[in-house]
Structures are given as structure tokens and as C-alpha cells.
Write a protein that holds these residues in place. Structure first.
Motif, PDB file in Angstrom:
ATOM      1  N   GLY A 238       0.785  -1.232   0.000  1.00 33.46           N
ATOM      2  CA  GLY A 238       0.000   0.000   0.000  1.00 33.46           C
ATOM      3  C   GLY A 238       0.816   1.281   0.000  1.00 33.46           C
ATOM      4  O   GLY A 238       0.605   2.165  -0.836  1.00 33.46           O
ATOM      5  N   GLU A 239       1.769   1.361   0.936  1.00 36.50           N
ATOM      6  CA  GLU A 239       2.539   2.603   1.104  1.00 36.50           C
ATOM      7  C   GLU A 239       3.344   2.925  -0.167  1.00 36.50           C
ATOM      8  O   GLU A 239       3.350   4.060  -0.657  1.00 36.50           O
ATOM      9  N   ASP A 240       4.010   1.890  -0.709  1.00 33.83           N
ATOM     10  CA  ASP A 240       4.825   2.072  -1.923  1.00 33.83           C
ATOM     11  C   ASP A 240       3.941   2.457  -3.100  1.00 33.83           C
ATOM     12  O   ASP A 240       4.279   3.334  -3.898  1.00 33.83           O
ATOM     13  N   PHE A 241       2.795   1.802  -3.196  1.00 39.85           N
ATOM     14  CA  PHE A 241       1.927   2.061  -4.344  1.00 39.85           C
ATOM     15  C   PHE A 241       1.309   3.460  -4.254  1.00 39.85           C
ATOM     16  O   PHE A 241       1.190   4.157  -5.270  1.00 39.85           O
ATOM     17  N   ALA A 242       0.955   3.887  -3.040  1.00 39.10           N
ATOM     18  CA  ALA A 242       0.382   5.233  -2.859  1.00 39.10           C
ATOM     19  C   ALA A 242       1.396   6.284  -3.305  1.00 39.10           C
ATOM     20  O   ALA A 242       1.049   7.290  -3.941  1.00 39.10           O
ATOM     21  N   ARG A 243       2.688   6.035  -3.004  1.00 42.74           N
ATOM     22  CA  ARG A 243       3.762   6.965  -3.408  1.00 42.74           C
ATOM     23  C   ARG A 243       3.876   7.006  -4.937  1.00 42.74           C
ATOM     24  O   ARG A 243       3.961   8.065  -5.543  1.00 42.74           O
ATOM     25  N   PHE A 244       3.849   5.843  -5.564  1.00 45.21           N
ATOM     26  CA  PHE A 244       3.947   5.735  -7.029  1.00 45.21           C
ATOM     27  C   PHE A 244       2.771   6.463  -7.681  1.00 45.21           C
ATOM     28  O   PHE A 244       2.937   7.232  -8.635  1.00 45.21           O
ATOM     29  N   LYS A 245       1.600   6.247  -7.120  1.00 47.75           N
ATOM     30  CA  LYS A 245       0.387   6.869  -7.664  1.00 47.75           C
ATOM     31  C   LYS A 245       0.480   8.404  -7.550  1.00 47.75           C
ATOM     32  O   LYS A 245       0.136   9.131  -8.486  1.00 47.75           O
ATOM     33  N   ALA A 246       0.995   8.875  -6.423  1.00 49.18           N
ATOM     34  CA  ALA A 246       1.106  10.322  -6.196  1.00 49.18           C
ATOM     35  C   ALA A 246       2.070  10.979  -7.194  1.00 49.18           C
ATOM     36  O   ALA A 246       1.947  12.169  -7.505  1.00 49.18           O
ATOM     37  N   GLN A 247       3.024  10.180  -7.704  1.00 50.98           N
ATOM     38  CA  GLN A 247       3.980  10.726  -8.696  1.00 50.98           C
ATOM     39  C   GLN A 247       3.343  10.899 -10.078  1.00 50.98           C
ATOM     40  O   GLN A 247       3.908  11.527 -10.959  1.00 50.98           O
ATOM     41  N   HIS A 248       2.158  10.312 -10.277  1.00 48.29           N
ATOM     42  CA  HIS A 248       1.482  10.361 -11.588  1.00 48.29           C
ATOM     43  C   HIS A 248       0.021  10.762 -11.415  1.00 48.29           C
ATOM     44  O   HIS A 248      -0.886   9.966 -11.682  1.00 48.29           O
ATOM     45  N   PRO A 249      -0.211  11.974 -10.933  1.00 45.36           N
ATOM     46  CA  PRO A 249      -1.585  12.364 -10.566  1.00 45.36           C
ATOM     47  C   PRO A 249      -2.564  12.427 -11.742  1.00 45.36           C
ATOM     48  O   PRO A 249      -3.765  12.386 -11.533  1.00 45.36           O
ATOM     49  N   ASP A 250      -2.041  12.505 -12.985  1.00 45.97           N
ATOM     50  CA  ASP A 250      -2.943  12.574 -14.150  1.00 45.97           C
ATOM     51  C   ASP A 250      -3.277  11.189 -14.720  1.00 45.97           C
ATOM     52  O   ASP A 250      -3.894  11.079 -15.779  1.00 45.97           O
ATOM     53  N   HIS A 251      -2.865  10.124 -14.034  1.00 46.49           N
ATOM     54  CA  HIS A 251      -3.137   8.765 -14.516  1.00 46.49           C
ATOM     55  C   HIS A 251      -4.301   8.146 -13.750  1.00 46.49           C
ATOM     56  O   HIS A 251      -4.436   8.365 -12.539  1.00 46.49           O
ATOM     57  N   MET A 252      -5.105   7.351 -14.441  1.00 46.61           N
ATOM     58  CA  MET A 252      -6.079   6.550 -13.705  1.00 46.61           C
ATOM     59  C   MET A 252      -5.399   5.226 -13.349  1.00 46.61           C
ATOM     60  O   MET A 252      -4.432   4.821 -14.000  1.00 46.61           O
ATOM     61  N   VAL A 253      -5.893   4.566 -12.305  1.00 44.32           N
ATOM     62  CA  VAL A 253      -5.250   3.335 -11.848  1.00 44.32           C
ATOM     63  C   VAL A 253      -6.136   2.121 -12.141  1.00 44.32           C
ATOM     64  O   VAL A 253      -7.266   2.050 -11.666  1.00 44.32           O
ATOM     65  N   ILE A 254      -5.598   1.214 -12.948  1.00 44.83           N
ATOM     66  CA  ILE A 254      -6.282  -0.060 -13.166  1.00 44.83           C
ATOM     67  C   ILE A 254      -5.458  -1.136 -12.455  1.00 44.83           C
ATOM     68  O   ILE A 254      -4.257  -1.265 -12.701  1.00 44.83           O
ATOM     69  N   SER A 255      -6.107  -1.844 -11.545  1.00 40.09           N
ATOM     70  CA  SER A 255      -5.387  -2.922 -10.860  1.00 40.09           C
ATOM     71  C   SER A 255      -5.986  -4.268 -11.197  1.00 40.09           C
ATOM     72  O   SER A 255      -7.203  -4.428 -11.227  1.00 40.09           O
ATOM     73  N   TYR A 256      -5.080  -5.194 -11.447  1.00 36.49           N
ATOM     74  CA  TYR A 256      -5.451  -6.594 -11.651  1.00 36.49           C
ATOM     75  C   TYR A 256      -5.995  -7.095 -10.313  1.00 36.49           C
ATOM     76  O   TYR A 256      -5.462  -6.728  -9.250  1.00 36.49           O
ATOM     77  N   VAL A 257      -7.030  -7.914 -10.355  1.00 38.41           N
ATOM     78  CA  VAL A 257      -7.681  -8.387  -9.124  1.00 38.41           C
ATOM     79  C   VAL A 257      -6.697  -9.076  -8.173  1.00 38.41           C
ATOM     80  O   VAL A 257      -6.926  -9.121  -6.958  1.00 38.41           O
ATOM     81  N   ASN A 258      -5.568  -9.573  -8.700  1.00 40.08           N
ATOM     82  CA  ASN A 258      -4.549 -10.206  -7.863  1.00 40.08           C
ATOM     83  C   ASN A 258      -3.766  -9.150  -7.085  1.00 40.08           C
ATOM     84  O   ASN A 258      -2.587  -8.902  -7.337  1.00 40.08           O
ATOM     85  N   CYS A 259      -4.434  -8.489  -6.150  1.00 39.68           N
ATOM     86  CA  CYS A 259      -3.780  -7.503  -5.287  1.00 39.68           C
ATOM     87  C   CYS A 259      -4.595  -7.407  -4.002  1.00 39.68           C
ATOM     88  O   CYS A 259      -5.743  -7.863  -3.948  1.00 39.68           O
ATOM     89  N   SER A 260      -4.013  -6.786  -2.986  1.00 38.69           N
ATOM     90  CA  SER A 260      -4.704  -6.689  -1.700  1.00 38.69           C
ATOM     91  C   SER A 260      -5.847  -5.680  -1.767  1.00 38.69           C
ATOM     92  O   SER A 260      -5.915  -4.843  -2.673  1.00 38.69           O
ATOM     93  N   ALA A 261      -6.723  -5.731  -0.751  1.00 39.49           N
ATOM     94  CA  ALA A 261      -7.837  -4.778  -0.672  1.00 39.49           C
ATOM     95  C   ALA A 261      -7.303  -3.349  -0.555  1.00 39.49           C
ATOM     96  O   ALA A 261      -7.920  -2.401  -1.048  1.00 39.49           O
ATOM     97  N   GLU A 262      -6.153  -3.212   0.099  1.00 38.95           N
ATOM     98  CA  GLU A 262      -5.532  -1.894   0.264  1.00 38.95           C
ATOM     99  C   GLU A 262      -5.222  -1.290  -1.118  1.00 38.95           C
ATOM    100  O   GLU A 262      -5.451  -0.101  -1.357  1.00 38.95           O
ATOM    101  N   ILE A 263      -4.703  -2.100  -2.026  1.00 41.43           N
ATOM    102  CA  ILE A 263      -4.390  -1.626  -3.389  1.00 41.43           C
ATOM    103  C   ILE A 263      -5.692  -1.369  -4.151  1.00 41.43           C
ATOM    104  O   ILE A 263      -5.808  -0.377  -4.884  1.00 41.43           O
ATOM    105  N   LYS A 264      -6.667  -2.233  -3.964  1.00 43.02           N
ATOM    106  CA  LYS A 264      -7.951  -2.028  -4.653  1.00 43.02           C
ATOM    107  C   LYS A 264      -8.545  -0.680  -4.235  1.00 43.02           C
ATOM    108  O   LYS A 264      -9.085   0.057  -5.057  1.00 43.02           O
TER     109      LYS A 264
END
Ligand code: 13P
Ligand code: SF4
Length: 315
Positions: free
Chosen positions: A94-120
């Protein structure tokens, strides 16, 4: 307790407790036999959403049972082995992914179902291997996208759609370990065989495949095909269903490791008859989640199911 006794006790407890057993195609054969529904992650998520039993025993891995709980929170969801995880889910914290997401604020996030609820909960849209390509194609061409956590599935979708999705650096430890060279060797030994592969396999292997698709798509492809021999690049558990439905056809496994003749996911195989029995008997281990995570993680999953219906992928 011996296997036959365990099986009859599981059937008895299931009826007594109004429980349903959902089993993924990669489960052990004996667990598939005891499952009320066997399916890929998309079909099982739908089944979990629709069922009105008091208990769901999810025979699969943790993120799948979590998805069932998110879609049916009033139902008690049990997972025979609570430590059965997935290398993809583990690769994306979660923490790492939130940081990655924050670096790309103009992107939408599509996650493969094979991830934790935190990532979802950090995602805009969830996909499975059964709907990923069509969901991505349905989005505007200039839409910037982060795709997590499977770089192989994301890379495959980029290659067939011409998109440039930003990929998280995760892989399925089973599919990624299969080598194109192994497939080429098998092709030489069986020139009449068709190569079918799951899109979690690495790009080099996918290049030598004749058909690429999710577990369900592979099953349908085999049933419709006039060919008699298939080289199968995916987890070994699926061969049980393939052989059951096509007794006249031959299946050859692409091994994941040198000196081993299977491609088993050790996480999927953590669930055993014994654990299924004690889990039903004691109603534990249970998937427990806080209401806030359920609410946040539910949105992108519901979006996936709605969009999949709109696009005619599911009913
Ligand atoms: P499916 O989405 O095809 O069921 O695959 C799930 C999985 O874990 C593949 O390794
Ligand atoms: Fe995860 Fe791969 Fe196992 Fe599927 S086969 S549960 S993607 S580690």
C-alpha cells in the motif's frame, strides 16, 4: 481422518451450516470435486456477490477471499489457509503504491484483481485476466493509465492495444518462471500441438504461443478447437478440468522449474482437504476487514462488474 471420511464430513457440515464452497481452477483435484462452483477469478467474484448462503468457504488465495468479502460483506467468508497469498499481491504494498500513484496524478489506476484490498482501495478500476483487454480498449485512447501489479499482463495488453500504460514491477512467480525455450523444445517434440498460454507468462513465452487467454478462455478455446494436442503454459491445477471436459485430447505441461514436471502454485496448493474440514467445523480462519476498506475497495470492483456487463463480457 482418512480422505473419504473427511469428504463426507465436509458435505455434512456444508449442509448443516448453509455454506457454499467456491473453488478456483488451480485448487487440488479433490477440492475442485467438493466445490459447489469452480471458476476463474471473475466468475468466482460474481458468484460470491450473488450467493445468499451464511458462509462462503473460498478455496483459492487470500486476495480472492477478500474480494468475496468485499462483494458480500454480510456473509462469513472463510479461507482454509489464511496464509495462502500470491506473489503479485505481495509485490505491491500500500505505502509504496500510494507513493507511485502520487507521482502520476494525471493517470487513472487499473489494478489486476490479484492484489490486496488496500491496493484495490487506491484503484479506479479492477480487472481480471478474463476482461482486462476489453476494459482497457473501452477507455478513451488518450487516457493515461497506471497498470498494477502484473507487468506481464500489463505488457501484453500494451502490445495488443498499442497503449503505453505505466506498469508496476510485479510478476506471478509461477507463470513468469516458464521459459520460451521450454515451449520451443516441446513444440519440436510435438509438432502437431497448439501452444496456449496465460497472459501472466513473460513476453518471450507469449510470443511463441498460438493462443493467449485467461483460465476460462483457455478452457473454451480447447473445447471449440478441432486440434487434439495442447501445450499448456499455466498452473497445473487447470489440467484437471481440461482433461475432464476433453477426454479425447492430450495436454502437455510447460514446467516452471528445471527438474520438476509441474507448474504448481504453492500458495494455491496450501488449501487441503484436512484444512477445508477444520475450517468448516470451527468457522475459522475468517476474512475480517474494516468497513472503510470494504467501502473503498468495493467501488472499483463494482465498476469492473458493471463495465463488463455493459461490454457483454459477463451477464
Ligand atoms: P484467472 O483470473 O484466470 O482466474 O487467474 C487467476 C490467477 O491467479 C492466475 O494465476
Ligand atoms: Fe498468484 Fe501466480 Fe499463484 Fe495465481 S498462480 S495465485 S498469480 S502466484
Amino acid at each position: 481422518m482418512e480422505a473419504e471420511k473427511l469428504k463426507s464430513e465436509i458435505i455434512r457440515l456444508k449442509k448443516e451450516k448453509n455454506a457454499v464452497i467456491l473453488g478456483h481452477y488451480y485448487q487440488r483435484d479433490e477440492i475442485q470435486d467438493l466445490s459447489d462452483y469452480i471458476g476463474d477469478s471473475l466468475a468466482l467474484a460474481q458468484m460470491a456477490q450473488q450467493c445468499n448462503n451464511d458462509i462462503i468457504v473460498f478455496c483459492g488465495v487470500h486476495f480472492m477471499a477478500e474480494t468475496a468479502k468485499i462483494l458480500n460483506p454480510s456473509c462469513k467468508v472463510l479461507l482454509p489457509d489464511i496464509t495462502a497469498t500470491c506473489s503479485l499481491a505481495e509485490s505491491c504494498k500500500g505505502e509504496d503504491f500510494a507513493r507511485f500513484k502520487a507521482q502520476h496524478p494525471d493517470h487513472m489506476v487499473i489494478s489486476y484483481v490479484n492484489c490486496s484490498a488496500e491496493i484495490k482501495a487506491l484503484s479506479d478500476l479492477i480487472c481480471t485476466s478474463g476482461n482486462a483487454e476489453k476494459l482497457v480498449r473501452s477507455l478513451p485512447e488518450d487516457q493515461k493509465i497506471i497498470f498494477a501489479p502484473d507487468k506481464n499482463l500489463g505488457g501484453y495488453i500494451n502490445s495488443v492495444t498499442g497503449r503505453h500504460m505505466l506498469l508496476w514491477d510485479g510478476v506471478c512467480m509461477v507463470h513468469d518462471a516458464m521459459r520460451a525455450e521450454t515451449v520451443m523444445k516441446l513444440k519440436l517434440e510435438h509438432p502437431d500441438a497448439v501452444v496456449i498460454a496465460h497472459p501472466e507468462c513473460n513476453g518471450a513465452l507469449l510470443k511463441v504461443a498460438d493462443f493467449i487467454g485467461s483460465t476460462k478462455a483457455m478452457l473454451t478455446y480447447i473445447e471449440k478447437s478441432g486440434k487434439k494436442k495442447f501445450i499448456v503454459a499455466t498452473e497445473t491445477g487447470i489440467l484437471y478440468e481440461m482433461r475432464k471436459n476433453n477426454p479425447d485430447k492430450e495436454f502437455i505441461t510447460v514446467t516452471a522449474k528445471e527438474g520438476c514436471n509441474c507448474a504448481d502454485c504453492s500458495y494455491m496448493k496450501q488449501n487441503t482437504l484436512e484444512k477445508l474440514y477444520t475450517c468448516l467445523r470451527d468457522e475459522t480462519p475468517e476474512i475480517v476487514m474494516d468497513a472503510d476498506t470494504i467501502e473503498k475497495a468495493k467501488l472499483p470492483i463494482i465498476r469492473m462488474l458493471d463495465l463488463s456487463k455493459q461490454l457483454g463480457i459477463i451477464k
